[in-house]
Design a protein around this motif. Structure first.
Motif, PDB file in Angstrom:
ATOM      1  N   ALA A  66       0.817  -1.216   0.000  1.00 50.52           N
ATOM      2  CA  ALA A  66       0.000   0.000   0.000  1.00 50.52           C
ATOM      3  C   ALA A  66       0.851   1.267   0.000  1.00 50.52           C
ATOM      4  CB  ALA A  66      -0.945  -0.006   1.198  1.00 50.52           C
ATOM      5  N   HIS A  67       2.038   1.192   0.595  1.00 47.45           N
ATOM      6  CA  HIS A  67       2.886   2.387   0.657  1.00 47.45           C
ATOM      7  C   HIS A  67       3.304   2.869  -0.729  1.00 47.45           C
ATOM      8  CE1 HIS A  67       5.573  -1.083   0.546  1.00 47.45           C
ATOM      9  NE2 HIS A  67       6.502  -0.295   0.032  1.00 47.45           N
ATOM     10  N   ALA A 119       0.511   5.313  -1.672  1.00 54.45           N
ATOM     11  CA  ALA A 119       0.050   6.044  -0.494  1.00 54.45           C
ATOM     12  C   ALA A 119      -0.694   7.320  -0.865  1.00 54.45           C
ATOM     13  CB  ALA A 119       1.235   6.367   0.419  1.00 54.45           C
ATOM     14  N   SER A 130       6.424   0.815   5.853  1.00 58.12           N
ATOM     15  CA  SER A 130       5.134   1.057   5.211  1.00 58.12           C
ATOM     16  C   SER A 130       4.230   1.952   6.058  1.00 58.12           C
ATOM     17  CB  SER A 130       4.429  -0.273   4.938  1.00 58.12           C
ATOM     18  OG  SER A 130       3.173  -0.076   4.338  1.00 58.12           O
ATOM     19  N   LEU A 153       2.646   5.640   4.950  1.00 60.01           N
ATOM     20  CA  LEU A 153       1.202   5.837   4.834  1.00 60.01           C
ATOM     21  C   LEU A 153       0.706   6.930   5.775  1.00 60.01           C
ATOM     22  CD1 LEU A 153       0.276   2.068   4.519  1.00 60.01           C
ATOM     23  CD2 LEU A 153      -0.195   3.802   2.785  1.00 60.01           C
ATOM     24  N   VAL A 179      -2.988   8.834   4.999  1.00 63.10           N
ATOM     25  CA  VAL A 179      -3.930   7.727   4.861  1.00 63.10           C
ATOM     26  C   VAL A 179      -4.519   7.391   6.228  1.00 63.10           C
ATOM     27  CG1 VAL A 179      -4.187   5.288   4.220  1.00 63.10           C
ATOM     28  CG2 VAL A 179      -2.693   6.785   2.874  1.00 63.10           C
ATOM     29  N   LEU A 199      -5.208   5.007   8.753  1.00 63.86           N
ATOM     30  CA  LEU A 199      -4.480   3.749   8.888  1.00 63.86           C
ATOM     31  C   LEU A 199      -4.725   3.088  10.231  1.00 63.86           C
ATOM     32  CD1 LEU A 199      -2.357   2.006   7.351  1.00 63.86           C
ATOM     33  CD2 LEU A 199      -0.589   3.291   8.579  1.00 63.86           C
TER      34      LEU A 199
END
Length: 423
Positions: free
Chosen positions: A265-266, A269, A300, A304, A309, A311
């Motif tokens: 996901a990073h 981001a 990561s 993020l 994000v 998270l």
């Protein structure tokens, strides 16, 4: 008679004052998860299961029960966003699994509440380590749609499952591709067809029972996610899959997408932040255990967070059924690799609650919030720290587990019995 009744009512009020159900946790470093920040030498006042005051200048109500933190940390209870607590007892024994329906013809209609066991032994182990709330995730069986998950507290009480049918889970990862027919293309085709079946429910089913992908019963269950009433949790790791999920969310703006797994996901981001899609990751995952996670890194979480994000952290790298207890340790790993302490702690308390739509009740120490409070003997993200008191719904919880009972039973065996079974 009227005067006698009035006297009795006044007497009852004296016998049972408002403070009778009051609990005060004081003399600690209070992490509020609010704009109040951290309160040194603070206290939390609880009445009838809810927080009524938080601060550094608290007068202890007469008759209140008091927990002295002895200079330790006072925090909100941990909220684990991805577990199978109460669904699996022994991983190697199939008869103890209620997480997946491998041979069922049902998909979206599956509801984890029907298989959840509030007395599961791993729940007490999680509570011992400060977990007070958790999400219960189904696992995929015969189709990529795994069904609906629920939210529970860690008290172990019969009514601990406090919110059912709170999200829909779908596996869009490498394993989901295999389940759907051998590739990701099949998984996406199935999902889109299922979405269309649910969008046009019940009209599409007026003349027959089957939709293009799912039947009437499953379509009725999927409607909530399609209309945005509950989020759609998409399991995936690969950056390319996550970009596809972002495009999917743009195609169906009513659907609230959550990414769970997020090994790469990073790499996307900024796109995730722009799309406003929450992500659930495990900061401990840093090995390329599949072609979906080649870029996985311990950094990561910090990347993020920096991108903005929303998270939350999970324990996927350990497991989801007996190691959710390690949640704080995984958050500590995130801090060790660049994440701010405040961001990491929020990712295991308030943010998971917000992701599931209950952030106005859980995950913070503020007036009106449910009294889920943990007292620690040190920094909660330090592996050698441990809870000394756990409060759920305003009730002080037992810190006893099956493991502690076994420890205590066999710690000092005496040889004054004729038979071993007498111990």
């Amino acid at each position: 008679m009227k005067k006698l009744l009035t006297s009795l009512l006044l007497a009852a009020a004296v016998v049972a004052p408002a403070s009778a159900q009051t609990l005060v946790i004081n003399n600690g470093r209070v992490v509020t998860n609010t704009s109040a920040g951290v309160i040194q030498n603070g206290a939390v006042v609880v009445r009838d299961g809810a927080i009524v005051d938080v601060g550094s200048d608290i007068t202890i109500p007469e008759g209140a029960e008091v927990i002295d933190a002895e200079g330790g940390w006072i925090t909100p209870g941990l909220f684990h966003p991805q577990t199978q607590l109460g669904l699996i007892e022994v991983g190697a024994e199939p008869s103890t699994h209620d997480d997946a329906a491998d041979e069922s013809s049902f998909t979206a209609a599956i509801d984890v509440a029907d298989g959840f066991n509030p007395s599961g032994t791993h729940i007490a182990s999680a509570r011992l380590e400060g977990v007070t709330r958790f999400a219960v995730h189904p696992a995929t069986g015969s189709a990529i749609l795994a069904g609906r998950g629920a939210l529970a507290d860690a008290s172990g009480s019969p009514d601990s499952l406090f919110a059912t049918r709170q999200f829909m889970l779908v596996d869009m990862s490498q394993s989901g591709g295999r389940t759907a027919g051998g590739s990701r293309t099949a998984a996406w085709a199935f999902l889109r067809a299922a979405i269309e079946d649910a969008r046009f429910y019940p009209g599409r089913f007026m003349s027959h029972h089957e939709g293009d992908a799912i039947d009437r019963y499953d379509a009725a269950a999927l409607v909530g996610a399609v209309r945005g009433e509950i989020p759609l949790v998409m399991l995936m790791d690969r950056a390319a899959d996550i970009r596809r999920a972002i495009a999917f969310a743009e195609q169906y703006p009513a659907i609230r997408v959550i990414i769970a797994g997020g090994g790469e996901a990073h790499l996307v981001a900024d796109e995730l932040a722009d799309a406003g899609i929450p992500v659930i990751i495990d900061p401990m995952r840093n090995l390329p255990d599949s072609f979906d996670t080649l870029a996985t890194t311990n950094e990561s979480a910090s990347i993020l967070h920096e991108a903005g994000v929303q998270l939350a952290y999970t324990t996927l790298g350990s497991d989801l059924y007996f190691n959710p207890r390690l949640l704080a340790q995984h958050a500590g790993i995130a801090v060790a690799h660049g994440a701010d302490w405040d961001d990491a702690f929020r990712a295991i308390t308030l943010t998971p609650a917000e992701i599931y739509g209950v952030g106005d009740r859980f995950g913070a120490l503020a007036t009106g919030y449910t009294a889920d409070v943990v007292v620690w003997d040190g920094d909660p993200l330090e592996v050698m720290s441990a809870p000394t008191s756990v409060v759920i719904n305003g009730e002080v919880q037992s810190l006893e587990t099956r493991q502690t009972r076994l420890r205590d039973r066999y710690a000092e065996l005496q040889n004054d019995h004729e038979y071993a079974y007498e111990h």
